[in-house]
Design an enzyme around this catalytic site. Structure first.
Site, PDB file in Angstrom:
ATOM      1  N   HIS A   1       1.034   6.262   1.759  1.00  0.00           N
ATOM      2  CA  HIS A   1       1.844   7.203   2.534  1.00  0.00           C
ATOM      3  C   HIS A   1       2.990   7.821   1.740  1.00  0.00           C
ATOM      4  CE1 HIS A   1      -0.707   6.831   5.825  1.00  0.00           C
ATOM      5  NE2 HIS A   1      -0.533   5.535   5.928  1.00  0.00           N
TER       6      HIS A   1
ATOM      7  N   ARG B   1      -7.227  12.720   0.356  1.00  0.00           N
ATOM      8  CA  ARG B   1      -6.219  13.332   1.229  1.00  0.00           C
ATOM      9  C   ARG B   1      -4.816  12.758   1.062  1.00  0.00           C
ATOM     10  NH1 ARG B   1      -8.861  11.076   6.629  1.00  0.00           N
ATOM     11  NH2 ARG B   1      -7.620   9.229   6.986  1.00  0.00           N
ATOM     12  N   HIS B   2      -4.693  11.585   0.463  1.00  0.00           N
ATOM     13  CA  HIS B   2      -3.332  11.155   0.066  1.00  0.00           C
ATOM     14  C   HIS B   2      -3.324  10.840  -1.436  1.00  0.00           C
ATOM     15  CE1 HIS B   2      -5.150   7.392   1.384  1.00  0.00           C
ATOM     16  NE2 HIS B   2      -4.940   7.623   2.660  1.00  0.00           N
TER      17      HIS B   2
ATOM     18  N   ARG C   1      -9.365   7.843  -1.215  1.00  0.00           N
ATOM     19  CA  ARG C   1     -10.388   8.320  -0.278  1.00  0.00           C
ATOM     20  C   ARG C   1     -11.243   9.374  -0.955  1.00  0.00           C
ATOM     21  NH1 ARG C   1     -10.334   7.476   5.227  1.00  0.00           N
ATOM     22  NH2 ARG C   1      -8.780   5.952   5.872  1.00  0.00           N
TER      23      ARG C   1
ATOM     24  N   GLU D   1      -8.545   0.506  -3.376  1.00  0.00           N
ATOM     25  CA  GLU D   1      -9.467   0.498  -2.224  1.00  0.00           C
ATOM     26  C   GLU D   1     -10.407   1.676  -2.360  1.00  0.00           C
ATOM     27  OE1 GLU D   1      -7.573   0.649   1.563  1.00  0.00           O
ATOM     28  OE2 GLU D   1      -6.358  -1.098   1.133  1.00  0.00           O
TER      29      GLU D   1
ATOM     30  N   HIS E   1      -5.517   3.607  -1.850  1.00  0.00           N
ATOM     31  CA  HIS E   1      -6.856   3.893  -1.320  1.00  0.00           C
ATOM     32  C   HIS E   1      -7.226   5.297  -1.790  1.00  0.00           C
ATOM     33  CE1 HIS E   1      -9.619   4.073   2.493  1.00  0.00           C
ATOM     34  NE2 HIS E   1     -10.254   4.403   1.384  1.00  0.00           N
TER      35      HIS E   1
ATOM     36  N   HIS F   1      -3.611  -4.654   7.646  1.00  0.00           N
ATOM     37  CA  HIS F   1      -3.695  -3.565   8.617  1.00  0.00           C
ATOM     38  C   HIS F   1      -2.744  -3.764   9.798  1.00  0.00           C
ATOM     39  CE1 HIS F   1      -5.444   0.206   9.884  1.00  0.00           C
ATOM     40  NE2 HIS F   1      -5.115  -0.200  11.086  1.00  0.00           N
ATOM     41  N   GLY F   2      -1.836  -2.827   9.923  1.00  0.00           N
ATOM     42  CA  GLY F   2      -0.920  -2.811  11.074  1.00  0.00           C
ATOM     43  C   GLY F   2       0.150  -3.887  11.037  1.00  0.00           C
TER      44      GLY F   2
ATOM     45  N   ASN G   1       0.862  -1.185   0.000  1.00  0.00           N
ATOM     46  CA  ASN G   1       0.000   0.000   0.000  1.00  0.00           C
ATOM     47  C   ASN G   1       0.904   1.243   0.000  1.00  0.00           C
ATOM     48  OD1 ASN G   1      -1.366   2.276   1.134  1.00  0.00           O
ATOM     49  ND2 ASN G   1      -3.054   0.927   1.691  1.00  0.00           N
TER      50      ASN G   1
ATOM     51  N   ARG H   1       4.279  18.770   0.894  1.00  0.00           N
ATOM     52  CA  ARG H   1       4.900  19.925   0.255  1.00  0.00           C
ATOM     53  C   ARG H   1       4.044  20.501  -0.873  1.00  0.00           C
ATOM     54  NH1 ARG H   1      10.390  21.385   0.987  1.00  0.00           N
ATOM     55  NH2 ARG H   1      10.532  21.353   3.222  1.00  0.00           N
TER      56      ARG H   1
ATOM     57  N   GLU I   1     -10.724  -9.665   2.906  1.00  0.00           N
ATOM     58  CA  GLU I   1      -9.479  -9.237   3.535  1.00  0.00           C
ATOM     59  C   GLU I   1      -9.778  -9.058   5.019  1.00  0.00           C
ATOM     60  OE1 GLU I   1      -6.932  -6.468   1.599  1.00  0.00           O
ATOM     61  OE2 GLU I   1      -6.108  -5.729   3.490  1.00  0.00           O
TER      62      GLU I   1
ATOM     63  N   THR J   1      -6.787   6.199   9.989  1.00  0.00           N
ATOM     64  CA  THR J   1      -6.635   5.074   9.067  1.00  0.00           C
ATOM     65  C   THR J   1      -7.918   4.234   9.142  1.00  0.00           C
ATOM     66  OG1 THR J   1      -5.282   3.143   8.532  1.00  0.00           O
ATOM     67  CG2 THR J   1      -5.440   3.706  10.853  1.00  0.00           C
ATOM     68  N   THR J   2      -8.035   3.209   8.295  1.00  0.00           N
ATOM     69  CA  THR J   2      -9.256   2.391   8.284  1.00  0.00           C
ATOM     70  C   THR J   2      -9.343   1.590   9.586  1.00  0.00           C
ATOM     71  OG1 THR J   2      -8.836   2.219   5.922  1.00  0.00           O
ATOM     72  CG2 THR J   2     -10.617   0.879   6.803  1.00  0.00           C
TER      73      THR J   2
HETATM   74  N1  PXP Z   1      -5.562  -3.323   3.806  1.00  0.00           N
HETATM   75  C1  PXP Z   1      -6.569  -2.423   3.826  1.00  0.00           C
HETATM   76  C2  PXP Z   1      -7.897  -2.846   3.318  1.00  0.00           C
HETATM   77  C3  PXP Z   1      -6.364  -1.112   4.329  1.00  0.00           C
HETATM   78  O1  PXP Z   1      -7.377  -0.234   4.333  1.00  0.00           O
HETATM   79  C4  PXP Z   1      -5.066  -0.756   4.755  1.00  0.00           C
HETATM   80  C5  PXP Z   1      -4.814   0.627   5.265  1.00  0.00           C
HETATM   81  O2  PXP Z   1      -5.517   0.821   6.417  1.00  0.00           O
HETATM   82  C6  PXP Z   1      -4.049  -1.716   4.698  1.00  0.00           C
HETATM   83  C7  PXP Z   1      -4.322  -2.993   4.216  1.00  0.00           C
HETATM   84  C8  PXP Z   1      -2.634  -1.398   5.102  1.00  0.00           C
HETATM   85  O3  PXP Z   1      -2.566  -1.094   6.451  1.00  0.00           O
HETATM   86  P1  PXP Z   1      -1.178  -0.578   7.067  1.00  0.00           P
HETATM   87  O4  PXP Z   1      -0.873   0.739   6.413  1.00  0.00           O
HETATM   88  O5  PXP Z   1      -1.464  -0.466   8.522  1.00  0.00           O
HETATM   89  O6  PXP Z   1      -0.147  -1.616   6.733  1.00  0.00           O
END
Ligand code: PXP
Length: 240
Positions: free
Chosen positions: A10, A49-50, A45, A70, A43, A192-193, A7, A18, A151, A100-101
């Site tokens: 970021h 925002r990103h 959004r 996403e 993603h 996630h995480g 992903n 900037r 997922e 975050t989600t």
């Molecule tokens: N999978 C999904 C569906 C997400 O929305 C996200 C971001 O929240 C991630 C994976 C990646 O999560 P992370 O940035 O915490 O690794």
């Protein structure tokens, strides 16, 4: 086979800090695939925002990049997905103020809307995944809705592992759900995480075949890339 999806949201966060172009998310996406990633997740959004639509347009036009988009569960976002035709779509809940989600979709509440969205994506040959909290009820609903994959939101187990708390109960819960999903012919992803430690733990669940990781990989890449960038600057500064 275990697949790694990266992903890159970021990268866009750093770029947007900037308001200019650097770093370029599409270059990072190309590089990640060259380095061995299986797919790229962005993603889009609703508030952009990103990642923004321009990023989606460029990245979706590069055929060598297997793209997982996403999006929130709205018809407006569905229209965008059908226009740019990513390889995969992952439907996620979206709250404007969240960092975050924070959790999975409420499949029960959104069942009919989700059925309609998934049906249109399936007809366009876009593999659809639903981001869910790990419960048997959610797996049953995901199958009923017509998704090809689920997922599993791994935020809970990731937090337990990071805080050195007992995570085994949550591990067993995820394992049970993954097995059940596979028995219904659903592909099982996790995200996630995740970091090195949690991925090592979750890779023991053989039914999970895709890991989608963002924040940790981008953070690690900054830390480990620093040496090369400083070397390059020192070379410039020392040259006559
Ligand atoms: N999978 C999904 C569906 C997400 O929305 C996200 C971001 O929240 C991630 C994976 C990646 O999560 P992370 O940035 O915490 O690794």
């Amino acid at each position: 086979m275990k697949y790694l999806g990266i992903n890159i949201d970021h990268v866009a966060t750093v770029r947007n800090a900037r308001g200019e172009n650097h770093p370029y998310p599409y270059l990072l996406a190309k590089h990640a695939i060259k380095c061995g990633a299986s797919s790229i997740t962005i993603h889009l959004r609703e508030d952009e925002r990103h990642i923004n639509k321009k990023d989606l347009k460029i990245i979706s036009s590069i055929k060598k990049i297997p793209l997982n988009l996403e999006i929130a569960t709205t018809f407006k976002m569905l229209k965008i997905a059908l226009k740019y035709k990513p390889d995969y779509v992952c439907l996620v809940p979206e709250k404007r103020m969240e960092i975050t989600t924070e959790g999975g979709l409420n499949l029960n509440k959104k069942k009919y809307k989700l059925k309609s969205i998934v049906n249109k994506l399936n007809k366009s040959n876009i593999r659809t995944s639903l981001f869910i909290n790990s419960s048997i009820k959610n797996i049953k609903l995901a199958k009923e809705i017509g998704a090809k994959c689920v997922e599993i939101h791994t935020g809970k187990i990731s937090n337990l592992v990071k805080k050195n708390k007992s995570f085994y109960k949550e591990f067993l819960n995820i394992k049970k759900c993954a097995k059940y999903a596979k028995s219904l012919n659903l592909d099982v992803h996790a995200g996630h995480g995740l970091d090195y430690k949690t991925t090592k733990i979750l890779r023991k669940i053989k039914e999970i075949n895709e890991y989608n990781i963002g924040h940790f990989i981008i953070g690690e890449s900054i830390q480990h890339g620093l040496r090369n960038v400083i070397k390059k600057f020192m070379k410039i500064l020392k040259s006559k």
